[in-house]
Design an enzyme around this catalytic site. Structure first.
Site, short mmCIF file in Angstrom:
data_model
loop_
_atom_site.label_atom_id
_atom_site.label_comp_id
_atom_site.label_asym_id
_atom_site.label_seq_id
_atom_site.Cartn_x
_atom_site.Cartn_y
_atom_site.Cartn_z
N GLU A 30 0.82 -1.22 0.00
CA GLU A 30 0.00 0.00 0.00
C GLU A 30 0.85 1.27 0.00
OE1 GLU A 30 -3.91 -0.55 2.35
OE2 GLU A 30 -2.45 -1.84 3.33
N ARG B 198 -11.44 2.84 11.28
CA ARG B 198 -12.58 2.65 10.39
C ARG B 198 -12.91 1.16 10.37
NH1 ARG B 198 -10.65 2.83 5.16
NH2 ARG B 198 -11.31 0.67 5.03
N ASN C 236 -9.62 -0.99 10.64
CA ASN C 236 -8.41 -0.38 10.08
C ASN C 236 -7.90 0.66 11.07
OD1 ASN C 236 -8.42 -1.46 7.16
ND2 ASN C 236 -10.53 -0.80 7.52
N GLY D 35 -6.96 5.45 5.42
CA GLY D 35 -6.48 6.45 4.46
C GLY D 35 -6.95 7.85 4.84
N1 LIG Z 1 -16.90 -12.23 3.92
C1 LIG Z 1 -17.11 -11.34 2.96
N2 LIG Z 1 -18.25 -11.37 2.24
C2 LIG Z 1 -18.47 -10.49 1.23
N3 LIG Z 1 -17.60 -9.54 0.86
C3 LIG Z 1 -16.43 -9.45 1.54
C4 LIG Z 1 -16.13 -10.34 2.63
N4 LIG Z 1 -14.91 -10.00 3.11
C5 LIG Z 1 -14.48 -8.97 2.36
N5 LIG Z 1 -15.39 -8.62 1.42
C6 LIG Z 1 -15.23 -7.55 0.40
O1 LIG Z 1 -13.85 -7.32 0.20
C7 LIG Z 1 -13.48 -6.00 0.60
C8 LIG Z 1 -12.11 -6.03 1.27
O2 LIG Z 1 -12.17 -6.83 2.44
P1 LIG Z 1 -11.52 -6.37 3.81
O3 LIG Z 1 -12.05 -5.05 4.19
O4 LIG Z 1 -11.71 -7.47 4.78
O5 LIG Z 1 -9.98 -6.32 3.40
P2 LIG Z 1 -8.84 -5.24 3.16
O6 LIG Z 1 -8.22 -5.62 1.89
O7 LIG Z 1 -8.01 -5.30 4.37
O8 LIG Z 1 -9.47 -3.82 3.06
P3 LIG Z 1 -8.91 -2.35 3.46
O9 LIG Z 1 -8.49 -1.71 2.17
O10 LIG Z 1 -10.17 -1.72 3.96
O11 LIG Z 1 -7.85 -2.47 4.47
C9 LIG Z 1 -14.61 -5.54 1.50
O12 LIG Z 1 -14.70 -4.15 1.52
C10 LIG Z 1 -15.81 -6.23 0.86
O13 LIG Z 1 -16.25 -5.55 -0.31
MG LIG Z 2 -11.45 -3.22 4.40
#
Ligand SMILES: Nc1ncnc2c1ncn2[C@@H]1O[C@H](COP(=O)(O)OP(=O)(O)OP(=O)(O)O)[C@@H](O)[C@H]1O
Ligand SMILES: [Mg+2]
Length: 306
Positions: free
Chosen positions: A20, A254, A271, A275
């Site tokens: 990131e 968040r 989080n 951001g």
């Molecule tokens: N169990 C789930 N069921 C449906 N959609 C999901 C699920 N887990 C994650 N998602 C989708 O994937 C996206 C990213 O998942 P998550 O927020 O867990 O990970 P991240 O990559 O760490 O995100 P961030 O950029 O917020 O740190 C979510 O915003 C959602 O759209």
């Molecule tokens: Mg997320």
């Protein structure tokens, strides 16, 4: 200019080596420009060979890093050792929040709704994976355990899709989380200093809120006054404030939630360094509540000193 911080040398730490990095540089620039514009004494620095020298020059660190090393407690450990105050959560809360499996276990312990899941470590056999699949029906949502920005995340409707999703996710982490896919509305809720700020509903023009939906202009609709019933709003607010408290988070967080049709606020993750570009979600939510970007940045710095 706020009295408490006006004479401090504020170091904005941005960049780093995580997946990131680019997003962090944007957060760092937005924070630096805002502070400089308000007349504060600010310098920007990176997690590079000059890092330790730069630390000697600052009174407080505004942590604008995202992901590995910056958001997972490691940089926080260095700052603790050097007794430099810093924004965001402490070592322990940061490390747990970055670990989706461990944080889900804690959220569950505190009675929050989280998607059912199993985890897979690199090197596990298909036999072992098949055994774990017994208790979790398709579709699945697959993601690396400790990543952000939806890097390496995908949906699987079949065993073969699961295997290719695992292969993809293993490029980013040695442990992968396989969750039940939750259908519903996506709500992200900001909490500051333990108190609810507000939320935004996310409507991505994709099957989920993917990397490209997050960072390509126009690919996602953001609704700052989502049409939620009182109960739905309360469920999201309760889940976010509790998620923040359960890990002992500090500053602004968040929480990402999927609100299922039955009204359950399923916590996906929290989080600890969301951001902070002027177009990021937390600043958007704050703005809607009458908190301008500059004031939000000042609030975050003041909070780090208390
Ligand atoms: N169990 C789930 N069921 C449906 N959609 C999901 C699920 N887990 C994650 N998602 C989708 O994937 C996206 C990213 O998942 P998550 O927020 O867990 O990970 P991240 O990559 O760490 O995100 P961030 O950029 O917020 O740190 C979510 O915003 C959602 O759209
Ligand atoms: Mg997320």
């Amino acid at each position: 200019m706020r009295e408490k911080i006006k004479n401090l040398k504020i170091g904005v730490l941005a960049g780093g080596s995580s997946a990131e990095r680019e997003i962090s540089l944007k957060t760092g620039k937005a924070v630096e420009d805002s502070l400089a514009g308000m007349g504060y004494n600010v310098i920007k620095f990176d997690l590079d060979e000059n890092f330790f020298d730069e630390l000697k020059k600052i009174d407080i660190c505004f942590n604008a890093l995202h992901g590995t090393f910056g958001e997972d407690g490691k940089v926080q450990g260095v700052l603790e050792l050097l007794k430099i105050p810093y924004t965001g959560s402490d070592v322990e809360a940061s490390a747990i929040a970055m670990d989706k499996i461990k944080s889900k276990i804690i959220f569950k312990y505190y009675g929050l709704d989280v998607p059912d899941f199993f985890s897979v470590k690199k090197g596990e056999t298909k036999e072992q994976i098949k055994n774990k699949m017994q208790n979790l029906p398709f579709p699945y949502f697959i993601k690396p355990n400790a990543q952000g920005s939806s890097v390496g995340a995908s949906i699987a409707y079949s065993v073969s899709e699961l295997y290719s999703a695992l292969e993809d996710a293993f490029q980013y982490d040695d442990e992968v989380i396989v969750e039940e896919y939750i259908a519903g509305r996506e709500i992200q809720f900001a909490v500051f200093s333990g108190k609810p700020v507000g939320c935004v509903e996310i409507k991505p023009n994709d099957s989920f809120y993917s990397y490209s939906a997050k960072y390509t202009k126009g690919k996602t609709q953001y609704i700052l006054e989502p049409d939620l019933t009182e109960e739905e709003y309360q469920a999201c607010e309760y889940a976010s404030v509790s998620a923040h408290a359960s890990l002992g988070c500090r500053g602004v967080t968040r929480t990402d939630i999927i609100l299922s049709d039955s009204g359950k606020a399923n916590v996906l993750e929290i989080n600890t360094l969301p951001g902070l570009t002027e177009f990021s979600l937390v600043p958007m939510i704050a703005q809607k509540k009458g908190i301008k970007f500059g004031a939000l940045i000042e609030d975050i710095i003041e909070d780090a000193l208390t």
